[in-house]
Design a protein around this motif. Sequence first.
Motif, PDB file in Angstrom:
ATOM      1  N   VAL A 104       0.864  -1.192   0.000  1.00 39.70           N
ATOM      2  CA  VAL A 104       0.000   0.000   0.000  1.00 39.70           C
ATOM      3  C   VAL A 104       0.899   1.241   0.000  1.00 39.70           C
ATOM      4  O   VAL A 104       2.077   1.157   0.332  1.00 39.70           O
ATOM      5  CB  VAL A 104      -0.930   0.033   1.241  1.00 39.70           C
ATOM      6  CG1 VAL A 104      -2.007  -1.037   1.132  1.00 39.70           C
ATOM      7  CG2 VAL A 104      -0.149  -0.107   2.544  1.00 39.70           C
TER       8      VAL A 104
ATOM      9  N   GLY B  16       0.968   3.745   1.946  1.00 38.44           N
ATOM     10  CA  GLY B  16       1.305   4.268   3.283  1.00 38.44           C
ATOM     11  C   GLY B  16       0.143   3.941   4.206  1.00 38.44           C
ATOM     12  O   GLY B  16      -0.528   2.933   4.015  1.00 38.44           O
ATOM     13  N   LEU B  17      -0.126   4.800   5.212  1.00 40.80           N
ATOM     14  CA  LEU B  17      -1.272   4.539   6.096  1.00 40.80           C
ATOM     15  C   LEU B  17      -2.552   4.582   5.262  1.00 40.80           C
ATOM     16  O   LEU B  17      -2.693   5.424   4.376  1.00 40.80           O
ATOM     17  CB  LEU B  17      -1.325   5.609   7.192  1.00 40.80           C
ATOM     18  CG  LEU B  17      -0.213   5.500   8.240  1.00 40.80           C
ATOM     19  CD1 LEU B  17      -0.299   6.657   9.230  1.00 40.80           C
ATOM     20  CD2 LEU B  17      -0.300   4.172   8.994  1.00 40.80           C
ATOM     21  N   VAL B  18      -3.440   3.654   5.508  1.00 40.34           N
ATOM     22  CA  VAL B  18      -4.717   3.616   4.775  1.00 40.34           C
ATOM     23  C   VAL B  18      -5.850   3.886   5.780  1.00 40.34           C
ATOM     24  O   VAL B  18      -5.655   3.735   6.982  1.00 40.34           O
ATOM     25  CB  VAL B  18      -4.929   2.257   4.073  1.00 40.34           C
ATOM     26  CG1 VAL B  18      -3.797   1.956   3.105  1.00 40.34           C
ATOM     27  CG2 VAL B  18      -5.059   1.139   5.109  1.00 40.34           C
TER      28      VAL B  18
ATOM     29  N   ASP C 241      -8.922   3.590   8.292  1.00 42.90           N
ATOM     30  CA  ASP C 241      -9.151   2.490   9.234  1.00 42.90           C
ATOM     31  C   ASP C 241     -10.029   1.389   8.639  1.00 42.90           C
ATOM     32  O   ASP C 241      -9.702   0.200   8.759  1.00 42.90           O
ATOM     33  CB  ASP C 241      -9.842   3.037  10.494  1.00 42.90           C
ATOM     34  CG  ASP C 241      -8.919   3.961  11.269  1.00 42.90           C
ATOM     35  OD1 ASP C 241      -9.409   4.882  11.943  1.00 42.90           O
ATOM     36  OD2 ASP C 241      -7.686   3.759  11.180  1.00 42.90           O
TER      37      ASP C 241
ATOM     38  N   PHE D 272      -8.088  -0.685   6.332  1.00 43.08           N
ATOM     39  CA  PHE D 272      -7.097  -1.462   7.084  1.00 43.08           C
ATOM     40  C   PHE D 272      -7.750  -2.687   7.711  1.00 43.08           C
ATOM     41  O   PHE D 272      -7.297  -3.818   7.553  1.00 43.08           O
ATOM     42  CB  PHE D 272      -6.492  -0.567   8.171  1.00 43.08           C
ATOM     43  CG  PHE D 272      -5.409  -1.207   8.983  1.00 43.08           C
ATOM     44  CD1 PHE D 272      -5.580  -1.411  10.347  1.00 43.08           C
ATOM     45  CD2 PHE D 272      -4.219  -1.603   8.394  1.00 43.08           C
ATOM     46  CE1 PHE D 272      -4.584  -2.004  11.110  1.00 43.08           C
ATOM     47  CE2 PHE D 272      -3.212  -2.188   9.149  1.00 43.08           C
ATOM     48  CZ  PHE D 272      -3.402  -2.396  10.505  1.00 43.08           C
ATOM     49  N   PHE D 273      -8.882  -2.471   8.366  1.00 42.45           N
ATOM     50  CA  PHE D 273      -9.551  -3.588   9.040  1.00 42.45           C
ATOM     51  C   PHE D 273     -10.056  -4.613   8.047  1.00 42.45           C
ATOM     52  O   PHE D 273     -10.015  -5.822   8.279  1.00 42.45           O
ATOM     53  CB  PHE D 273     -10.713  -3.066   9.903  1.00 42.45           C
ATOM     54  CG  PHE D 273     -10.270  -2.201  11.035  1.00 42.45           C
ATOM     55  CD1 PHE D 273     -10.878  -0.990  11.294  1.00 42.45           C
ATOM     56  CD2 PHE D 273      -9.205  -2.584  11.835  1.00 42.45           C
ATOM     57  CE1 PHE D 273     -10.447  -0.180  12.345  1.00 42.45           C
ATOM     58  CE2 PHE D 273      -8.768  -1.788  12.877  1.00 42.45           C
ATOM     59  CZ  PHE D 273      -9.389  -0.583  13.128  1.00 42.45           C
TER      60      PHE D 273
ATOM     61  N   PRO E  14      -1.450  -5.059   5.154  1.00 41.22           N
ATOM     62  CA  PRO E  14      -1.041  -3.956   4.279  1.00 41.22           C
ATOM     63  C   PRO E  14       0.328  -3.440   4.708  1.00 41.22           C
ATOM     64  O   PRO E  14       0.504  -3.035   5.867  1.00 41.22           O
ATOM     65  CB  PRO E  14      -2.102  -2.880   4.501  1.00 41.22           C
ATOM     66  CG  PRO E  14      -3.091  -3.432   5.460  1.00 41.22           C
ATOM     67  CD  PRO E  14      -2.478  -4.611   6.123  1.00 41.22           C
TER      68      PRO E  14
ATOM     69  N   TYR F  70      -8.873  -9.232  15.081  1.00 38.72           N
ATOM     70  CA  TYR F  70      -8.746  -7.788  15.327  1.00 38.72           C
ATOM     71  C   TYR F  70      -9.379  -7.016  14.162  1.00 38.72           C
ATOM     72  O   TYR F  70     -10.112  -6.045  14.342  1.00 38.72           O
ATOM     73  CB  TYR F  70      -7.273  -7.379  15.499  1.00 38.72           C
ATOM     74  CG  TYR F  70      -7.152  -5.887  15.718  1.00 38.72           C
ATOM     75  CD1 TYR F  70      -6.975  -5.020  14.640  1.00 38.72           C
ATOM     76  CD2 TYR F  70      -7.325  -5.336  16.986  1.00 38.72           C
ATOM     77  CE1 TYR F  70      -6.943  -3.645  14.832  1.00 38.72           C
ATOM     78  CE2 TYR F  70      -7.288  -3.958  17.178  1.00 38.72           C
ATOM     79  CZ  TYR F  70      -7.103  -3.126  16.095  1.00 38.72           C
ATOM     80  OH  TYR F  70      -7.081  -1.764  16.281  1.00 38.72           O
TER      81      TYR F  70
ATOM     82  N   LEU G 270     -13.627   3.173  18.216  1.00 44.63           N
ATOM     83  CA  LEU G 270     -12.339   2.736  17.680  1.00 44.63           C
ATOM     84  C   LEU G 270     -11.177   3.073  18.611  1.00 44.63           C
ATOM     85  O   LEU G 270     -10.228   2.289  18.749  1.00 44.63           O
ATOM     86  CB  LEU G 270     -12.094   3.374  16.311  1.00 44.63           C
ATOM     87  CG  LEU G 270     -10.765   2.970  15.679  1.00 44.63           C
ATOM     88  CD1 LEU G 270     -10.725   1.469  15.473  1.00 44.63           C
ATOM     89  CD2 LEU G 270     -10.546   3.686  14.386  1.00 44.63           C
TER      90      LEU G 270
ATOM     91  N   ALA H  76      -8.113   0.617  19.314  1.00 45.56           N
ATOM     92  CA  ALA H  76      -6.775   0.974  18.807  1.00 45.56           C
ATOM     93  C   ALA H  76      -5.737   0.814  19.921  1.00 45.56           C
ATOM     94  O   ALA H  76      -4.587   0.439  19.670  1.00 45.56           O
ATOM     95  CB  ALA H  76      -6.780   2.402  18.283  1.00 45.56           C
TER      96      ALA H  76
ATOM     97  N   TYR I 186      -4.658  -2.771  20.063  1.00 45.97           N
ATOM     98  CA  TYR I 186      -3.682  -3.053  18.997  1.00 45.97           C
ATOM     99  C   TYR I 186      -2.309  -2.494  19.375  1.00 45.97           C
ATOM    100  O   TYR I 186      -1.287  -3.153  19.263  1.00 45.97           O
ATOM    101  CB  TYR I 186      -4.183  -2.393  17.707  1.00 45.97           C
ATOM    102  CG  TYR I 186      -3.399  -2.689  16.451  1.00 45.97           C
ATOM    103  CD1 TYR I 186      -2.390  -1.823  16.008  1.00 45.97           C
ATOM    104  CD2 TYR I 186      -3.666  -3.816  15.686  1.00 45.97           C
ATOM    105  CE1 TYR I 186      -1.687  -2.085  14.838  1.00 45.97           C
ATOM    106  CE2 TYR I 186      -2.966  -4.084  14.513  1.00 45.97           C
ATOM    107  CZ  TYR I 186      -1.983  -3.206  14.095  1.00 45.97           C
ATOM    108  OH  TYR I 186      -1.289  -3.459  12.937  1.00 45.97           O
TER     109      TYR I 186
HETATM  110  N1  HBI Z   1      -2.628   1.652   7.622  1.00 45.90           N
HETATM  111  N2  HBI Z   1      -0.948   0.848   6.224  1.00 45.90           N
HETATM  112  C1  HBI Z   1      -1.481   0.957   7.463  1.00 45.90           C
HETATM  113  N3  HBI Z   1      -0.853   0.381   8.514  1.00 45.90           N
HETATM  114  C2  HBI Z   1      -1.360   0.474   9.776  1.00 45.90           C
HETATM  115  O1  HBI Z   1      -0.783  -0.061  10.730  1.00 45.90           O
HETATM  116  C3  HBI Z   1      -2.557   1.193   9.988  1.00 45.90           C
HETATM  117  C4  HBI Z   1      -3.178   1.772   8.870  1.00 45.90           C
HETATM  118  N4  HBI Z   1      -4.315   2.458   9.015  1.00 45.90           N
HETATM  119  C5  HBI Z   1      -5.000   2.587  10.306  1.00 45.90           C
HETATM  120  C6  HBI Z   1      -4.225   1.997  11.432  1.00 45.90           C
HETATM  121  N5  HBI Z   1      -3.092   1.314  11.241  1.00 45.90           N
HETATM  122  C7  HBI Z   1      -4.726   2.197  12.838  1.00 45.90           C
HETATM  123  O2  HBI Z   1      -5.316   3.466  12.924  1.00 45.90           O
HETATM  124  C8  HBI Z   1      -5.774   1.167  13.253  1.00 45.90           C
HETATM  125  O3  HBI Z   1      -5.062   0.096  13.830  1.00 45.90           O
HETATM  126  C9  HBI Z   1      -6.673   1.715  14.318  1.00 45.90           C
END
Ligand code: HBI
Length: 291
Positions: free
Chosen positions: A89, A91-93, A95, A98-99, A108, A150, A163, A167, A170
């Motif tokens: 991916v 970068g951060l995607v 939530d 991601f779930f 990811p 999770y 959330l 979080a 996690y």
């Molecule tokens: N996206 N790529 C990626 N990696 C993560 O660890 C990640 C994310 N998006 C949301 C997120 N983690 C956290 O906000 C959730 O675990 C709550």
Amino acid sequence: MSADGFSASPPPGARADWTIDQGWETYSPAEHEVWITLYERQTALLRDRACDAFLKGLDALDLHRAGIPDFARINEELQRLTGWSVVAVPGLVPDDVFFDHLANRRFPAGRFIRKPEELDYLQEPDIFHDVFGHVPMLTDPVFADYMQAYGEGGRRALDLGVLANLARLYWYTVEFGLMQTPQGLRIYGAGIVSSRSESIFALEDTSPNRIGFDLERVMRTPYRIDDFQQAYFVIDSIQTLQEVTLQDFAPIYERLAGAADIGIAEMLPGDSVLTRGSQAYAANGGRLAQT
Ligand code: HBI
Ligand code: FE
């Protein structure tokens, strides 16, 4: 990513589920060199600091190959072991995206790697944090189940608007979890194993609190995103995490709705205490004071 964690539209070049091609053949020799430097430094440090499941996963996935791993290669073994695969991916995607990936046993991972001058610390997870840090534990069947659960729980928590509590679970397990073993305290959290300085701090420093894992205690405790943790939670086996997911979270969320957060450095009378930390590191400015 929009504020509530629901999908903004994927960036240009990404598919609807935010995945992109890893493009393993496009990595430069310098980028492979960064992986090798980080890999050799961390594995030397982790031999007697990381838990067995992590070390076994590292070997099972043959991550000691020279350079950045090709997801297509490690996925063959990972899918055979636990049905998981790593997807690239940007970068951060969001939530919910991601779930959804976790709920379908897809992890990811960013495809970019940090710069040589960022070896010790970067804010956003790069491929070393994601693949070296997170993926080895996904070869453990019990942990693999926990991560999928999770993802399913995350989708529900988003719908319920709770959330923040999940979080924390996690963060204090998957990212910064410690485990008590017959050989002593060991690391399983990705955020620790992928950091040289925190691999030492989390196990050996007298500053942080180290507290026996308790689900609601963890879900009421804020965490640090910019520096070493001021508290670490300790499980006695990966099975503890699996038992967590067998519970019905609805009554827990109700109790949490009425419960105040616990101070990040606070110890409660009911805590099972492994270390009552001095908090000296955080008190004298933490990372900023070290530079
Ligand atoms: N996206 N790529 C990626 N990696 C993560 O660890 C990640 C994310 N998006 C949301 C997120 N983690 C956290 O906000 C959730 O675990 C709550
Ligand atoms: Fe992570």
